[in-house]
Scaffold this motif. Structure first.
Motif, PDB file in Angstrom:
ATOM      1  N   HIS A 160      23.506  53.074 -51.072  1.00  0.00           N
ATOM      2  CA  HIS A 160      24.390  52.688 -52.007  1.00  0.00           C
ATOM      3  C   HIS A 160      25.173  51.488 -51.838  1.00  0.00           C
ATOM      4  CE1 HIS A 160      22.893  56.219 -54.392  1.00  0.00           C
ATOM      5  NE2 HIS A 160      23.518  57.102 -53.631  1.00  0.00           N
ATOM      6  N   ASP A 161      25.756  50.867 -52.802  1.00  0.00           N
ATOM      7  CA  ASP A 161      26.922  49.739 -52.465  1.00  0.00           C
ATOM      8  C   ASP A 161      28.137  50.309 -51.764  1.00  0.00           C
ATOM      9  OD1 ASP A 161      25.090  47.755 -52.917  1.00  0.00           O
ATOM     10  OD2 ASP A 161      25.993  47.294 -55.091  1.00  0.00           O
ATOM     11  N   SER A 220      31.023  43.754 -50.170  1.00  0.00           N
ATOM     12  CA  SER A 220      30.300  45.147 -50.587  1.00  0.00           C
ATOM     13  C   SER A 220      28.747  44.842 -50.501  1.00  0.00           C
ATOM     14  CB  SER A 220      30.318  45.200 -52.301  1.00  0.00           C
ATOM     15  OG  SER A 220      29.453  46.404 -52.739  1.00  0.00           O
ATOM     16  N   HIS A 221      28.259  45.841 -49.578  1.00  0.00           N
ATOM     17  CA  HIS A 221      26.885  45.828 -49.097  1.00  0.00           C
ATOM     18  C   HIS A 221      26.280  47.377 -49.178  1.00  0.00           C
ATOM     19  CE1 HIS A 221      27.976  47.401 -44.977  1.00  0.00           C
ATOM     20  NE2 HIS A 221      28.973  47.474 -45.612  1.00  0.00           N
ATOM     21  N   SER A 222      25.001  47.115 -49.019  1.00  0.00           N
ATOM     22  CA  SER A 222      24.066  48.440 -48.930  1.00  0.00           C
ATOM     23  C   SER A 222      24.299  49.382 -47.802  1.00  0.00           C
ATOM     24  CB  SER A 222      22.735  48.133 -49.228  1.00  0.00           C
ATOM     25  OG  SER A 222      21.866  49.305 -49.195  1.00  0.00           O
TER      26      SER A 222
END
Length: 736
Positions: free
Chosen positions: A5-6, A199-201
């Motif tokens: 998820h982010d 914001s990243h996975s």
């Protein structure tokens, strides 16, 4: 066990001062203050940094950013890094390949420890600086790179996610909380070049949906390439896969690739519950006591009192009396705290269930689960079966897709988007749930909603009402007394049995390959098209107007009985209750039906067609052409109805004009054509060409009050003046 998820993380650029002499890269760097720049989104892992990875073939540059310092980054990412850290006019001082930095030394930004530069192919140019911070204690690639170069695996984070006492300045802090403190600490020390939030996975726990961290800790493994009887454990598993039938077929390739490329199997987990790993450690020398006799001794205690004994008793109470360490002869032991991976638990289920009773032999006939189990239950079961019995624990594997909600999301309890099967059963009945299930290709993901069941309810009623029609017209039929041998049945009755026989043969094959949706499609098509729209449509006149014991009526009833008897058995696995109800109301056959349809075998072609001579069966091919002509006639009848030339089709006289083989065929079936078209009269006449011409006229004569057909002979019988010649014959046969 993880999903992505982010996640918002601190993105930091950090400088590591070079310890090796930079003059080896370029004379201009002699005596200069040079640092290599790394980028990371996990500042909390920096205390565990042991190395920096660079790609051997990438071009790197040393740039003068002003202020007397020189920084090393990859050439391709220089402009991006310069923008992030605020270098206004960076000047390239030297260029070189990454391989020139192999085994150079840098210093940790604030810990008195070297960080070695290592060559690695996993370095990319997507983001960062081209120099990858490496902590073997906190990442798979980092660990492998460290192991290959004999770098210490340093993991300073405990099982609660907190730094241990070896981490100066941050000991005891939870790692995510420590991120901000580490960033501020680096800013104060002057080693932080830039920071921003991105914001990243990021991996999260699939159950609680919280972000997870990775730690390198001692674990238990099953070695996949362990030598075994001239090959390896992995190779034997790959051979076993070839002997299994996979549905769908692509499952074989999927699990083959997983087994072929998987690393060694880590079978231990750190949990407060679960099946313990029965191993002991010598308190004196640390030697592992993993002895078959000891394990059997503990297993016997588990069998008698349960596996919770592991947590309730001390090591000395679990071990056989007199147990000593094989290395130092010590007699003080502690228990292993790790538990078995839950996939090991589930994968061993076949050993617990099968092979202990005659009716449950090992291996199983079938394993079935969702398609994600190629990496889960199927996978672990196969490996344990190979390890214990040198064979697969299943002969066949059937997988299905996910049930999706209206928005296309897989239904999960955690998402709250599931539909309770009890809700479906209350509204539509249990039959409908199975009926819907067989209508979709379960190898793929399936969309489902309560609203979607509406059309299937109509289709179910079509099948149920057809069976009711069968039974309703068998009220006076005794198979032992009234059944007509198939060779004496009317040809159209033989034809419908042949169509049902073909369906049964195909469906048996679909059951074998678990293609239930094809059973649904072809069965429904048979009921809707072959039966309702054709056979039963033209059968009504014969059932209702032919003499009770005439060949015409008994032939029709024989066909209906055989259809009901065979199709109820064919559909029993799908429409369980409906077919049982049908079975209860069927007239008893001469072979004394058993108490339940579910104790019967699936129908075969011979059940329906045995006894029909080959020549008679060959004639049934004519019915394809006859049905085609019927379709053309029905179109013309509809036009006549729309123009008010006729009311219903029995008011019609159809004139067919054409020539060739079709004319000869229809001439052969001329007496049956008015039944085929459901009209009162049919006239055939030859034309000049091959094309068919259909003319619809008003039927001649008066309407028979019994069969509603029109005939010039109505009124000629003094005994039955209001009926046609066919009905006169039927009434005479019945003795009226």
């Amino acid at each position: 066990e993880v999903e992505y998820h982010d996640h918002a993380s601190p993105s930091v650029y950090v400088k590591f001062p070079l310890k090796s002499d930079p003059a080896a890269l370029a004379p201009e760097l002699r005596g200069r203050k040079v640092s290599i720049v790394i980028w990371t989104t996990t500042p909390w892992t920096l205390p565990a940094n042991m190395a920096i990875a660079v790609h051997p073939e990438f071009d790197y540059v040393a740039v003068d950013a002003g202020g007397g310092e020189v920084f090393i980054v990859t050439d391709r990412l220089l402009s991006t890094v310069a923008e992030k850290v605020g270098w206004k006019n960076p000047r390239v001082v030297a260029r070189f390949k990454g391989k020139q930095l192999d085994h150079w030394l840098a210093r940790h930004p604030w810990i008195d420890r070297d960080s070695i530069l290592l060559l690695a192919d996993h370095v990319t140019l997507d983001t960062g600086t081209g120099a990858v911070h490496t902590a073997p204690g906190h990442g798979a690639e980092d660990f492998l790179l460290g192991a290959a170069n004999h770098i210490e695996v340093y993991n300073p984070v405990d099982s609660r996610g907190r730094f241990d006492d070896t981490v100066e300045h941050f000991a005891g802090e939870q790692v995510f909380d420590a991120n901000a403190h580490i960033v501020e600490f680096m800013r104060q020390r002057g080693v932080l070049l830039a920071e921003e939030k991105i914001s990243h996975s990021y991996p999260h726990c699939w159950r609680c949906h919280n972000p997870v961290i990775f730690r390198s800790t001692p674990q238990w493994f099953i070695k996949m390439d362990h030598p075994l009887d001239g090959s390896t454990f992995r190779e034997q598993a790959l051979e076993a896969i070839k002997k299994v039938r996979w549905y769908p077929a692509w499952g074989e390739e999927r699990i083959t690739n997983m087994i072929a490329n998987r690393p060694d199997w880590c079978i231990s987990r750190q949990r407060k519950w679960g099946v313990p790993i029965v191993a002991f450690y010598c308190e004196g020398c640390g030697e592992i006591l993993l002895d078959a006799a000891v394990i059997r001794h503990v297993a016997d205690q588990f069998a008698a009192q349960g596996a919770d004994l592991w947590y309730e008793r001390q090591a000395a109470e679990l071990l056989p009396a007199g147990t000593r360490c094989p290395k130092c002869s010590g007699n003080q032991f502690r228990k292993e705290d790790d538990i078995l991976d839950v996939w090991f638990d589930s994968g061993s289920s076949h050993s617990a269930v099968l092979g202990h009773r005659p009716d449950l032999p090992w291996p199983s006939d079938l394993y079935t689960e969702a398609s994600d189990q190629y990496r889960g239950w199927f996978h672990s079961s196969l490996l344990i079966g190979m390890g214990v019995n040198q064979a697969s624990p299943f002969r066949e594997v059937l997988t299905h897709g996910w049930v999706l909600d209206r928005e296309g999301r897989p239904m999960h309890k955690s998402l709250g988007n599931t539909i309770d099967p009890e809700e479906v059963v209350k509204k539509f009945g249990a039959e409908m749930l199975r009926f819907w299930f067989t209508s979709v290709d379960t190898h793929e993901d399936m969309w489902f909603s309560l609203e979607a069941l509406g059309p299937f309810a109509e289709n179910y009623r079509k099948i149920r009402n057809t069976f009711r029609y069968f039974l309703g017209n068998l009220f006076d039929f005794d198979p032992a007394q009234d059944a007509v041998p198939i060779e004496k049945m009317l040809e159209v009755d033989q034809w419908v049995l042949s169509q049902a026989a073909d369906l049964c043969e195909r469906a048996r094959g679909y059951y074998t390959t678990y293609d239930f949706h094809r059973i649904y499609q072809e069965t429904y098509n048979f009921f809707a098209v072959d039966l309702s729209a054709f056979y039963l449509d033209i059968l009504k006149d014969r059932l209702y107007t032919a003499a009770t014991n005439s060949l015409k009526r008994r032939s029709a009833q024989t066909a209906l009985f055989r259809l009901a008897h065979s199709l109820s058995r064919l559909l029993a696995p799908i429409l369980c209750f409906t077919c049982e109800e049908i079975w209860e109301h069927l007239p008893p056959s001469s072979d004394a039906p058993k108490e339940s349809v579910h104790l019967e075998r699936l129908p075969t072609r011979s059940d329906l067609m045995e006894g029909l001579p080959a020549a008679a069966e060959a004639r049934l091919e004519n019915w394809e052409a006859l049905r085609h002509v019927r379709e053309e006639v029905l179109k013309s009848l509809e036009v006549a109805r729309q123009s008010k030339a006729i009311g219903n089709s029995l008011e019609a006289r159809v004139v067919l004009t054409f020539s060739g083989e079709t004319f000869d065929l229809l001439k052969e079936y001329e007496d049956f054509l008015r039944t085929l078209f459901i009209v009162s009269q049919v006239k055939l006449q030859k034309g000049a060409g091959e094309s068919l011409a259909v003319t619809v006229e008003k039927a001649e004569g008066a309407k028979c009050e019994r069969c509603w057909n029109y005939s010039p002979q109505v009124g000629r019988s003094t005994k039955y003046p209001t009926v046609c010649e066919r009905c006169v014959e039927a009434l005479d046969q019945m003795g009226y």
